[in-house]
Design a protein around this motif. Sequence first.
Motif, PDB file in Angstrom:
ATOM      1  N   ILE A   1     -31.253 -25.411  15.217  1.00 32.04           N
ATOM      2  CA  ILE A   1     -30.970 -25.935  14.084  1.00 32.04           C
ATOM      3  C   ILE A   1     -32.465 -26.438  13.355  1.00 32.04           C
ATOM      4  N   ASP A   2     -32.633 -25.902  12.128  1.00 32.90           N
ATOM      5  CA  ASP A   2     -33.937 -26.199  11.377  1.00 32.90           C
ATOM      6  C   ASP A   2     -33.730 -27.590  10.954  1.00 32.90           C
ATOM      7  N   SER A   3     -34.655 -27.846  10.073  1.00 32.13           N
ATOM      8  CA  SER A   3     -34.975 -29.454   9.694  1.00 32.13           C
ATOM      9  C   SER A   3     -33.936 -29.517   8.420  1.00 32.13           C
ATOM     10  N   SER A   4     -33.435 -28.281   7.648  1.00 29.04           N
ATOM     11  CA  SER A   4     -32.707 -28.541   6.726  1.00 29.04           C
ATOM     12  C   SER A   4     -31.125 -28.686   7.075  1.00 29.04           C
ATOM     13  N   GLY A   5     -30.611 -28.656   8.518  1.00 30.94           N
ATOM     14  CA  GLY A   5     -29.595 -28.607   9.060  1.00 30.94           C
ATOM     15  C   GLY A   5     -28.670 -27.252   9.354  1.00 30.94           C
TER      16      GLY A   5
ATOM     17  N   GLY B   1     -25.490 -27.945  20.267  1.00 28.18           N
ATOM     18  CA  GLY B   1     -25.917 -27.561  18.764  1.00 28.18           C
ATOM     19  C   GLY B   1     -25.149 -27.817  17.953  1.00 28.18           C
ATOM     20  N   SER B   2     -24.411 -29.185  18.015  1.00 29.16           N
ATOM     21  CA  SER B   2     -23.540 -29.464  16.862  1.00 29.16           C
ATOM     22  C   SER B   2     -24.419 -30.545  15.891  1.00 29.16           C
ATOM     23  N   GLY B   3     -23.467 -30.917  14.877  1.00 22.31           N
ATOM     24  CA  GLY B   3     -23.999 -31.800  14.038  1.00 22.31           C
ATOM     25  C   GLY B   3     -25.303 -31.305  13.223  1.00 22.31           C
ATOM     26  N   GLY B   4     -25.012 -29.999  12.771  1.00 23.72           N
ATOM     27  CA  GLY B   4     -25.984 -29.270  12.209  1.00 23.72           C
ATOM     28  C   GLY B   4     -26.151 -29.380  10.661  1.00 23.72           C
ATOM     29  N   PHE B   5     -25.474 -30.405  10.066  1.00 28.16           N
ATOM     30  CA  PHE B   5     -25.300 -30.715   8.579  1.00 28.16           C
ATOM     31  C   PHE B   5     -26.241 -31.841   8.027  1.00 28.16           C
ATOM     32  N   ALA B   6     -26.990 -31.452   7.117  1.00 28.87           N
ATOM     33  CA  ALA B   6     -27.584 -32.646   6.541  1.00 28.87           C
ATOM     34  C   ALA B   6     -27.835 -32.610   5.133  1.00 28.87           C
TER      35      ALA B   6
END
Length: 228
Positions: A128-132, A164-169
Amino acid sequence: MFGTADERARRHRSVLAAVLIVLLLVGSAFGILGASVAPARAPTTRLAAEGAFTVSLSFAPNPVPAGTQTQISLSFTSGGSSPFTVWVNGSAPGCAPPTQPFTTPNYTNNFPCTPSSSGSYNVYIDAIDSSGYKTSTSNTLTVSTGNGGCTSNCGGSGSGNGSGSGGFAIPDSLVATMFMFVMIFFAGLFALAGGVIAMAVLISRRLRQLTEAMKPPEQAPPESKPPS
């Protein structure tokens, strides 16, 4: 008297019109400010939406004898935003990362490792990158029997628990735009409330003046005379 009342009414209407014009100008200024800020932020939001990226995983040499060092190569495409958070699952014993997950600011990463057990290991990567944004990949590491090494996964599976979950920002630009629109909304609401209060006060004064103007003039009391 009626002429004076009409003149006062005209003055109050002029004052009311001036107050309403000022409120409209304030509301228009906030609207123009919000419109000028929102388009400036829009390109950043669109770039973030297009920021899909990929990750690649390789081993050299592969296959490798147990007890022999191999090089793990992990690289991300330029579409991603650094830093990257990485989960590793299914790694060979001796090649698991020291922390799970681990974070790296680099687009290209090389890690030496020495697998301790023979077998075929399907190494799975979640990133996951810093953008989600999330991506994943996998590759197979084959470990043959080394000189005097064990022959059947003697060191365990070495798998991790990273999901690897929670990849939304929410992008920072979207937060700033939402905050600006909230400020504009409340400014317009306060301006409307001020205009209503000012109008109510002026109407109340006007009604009192009209009531006083319509009262009949008071008659002077009759003169008292001494008895004749």
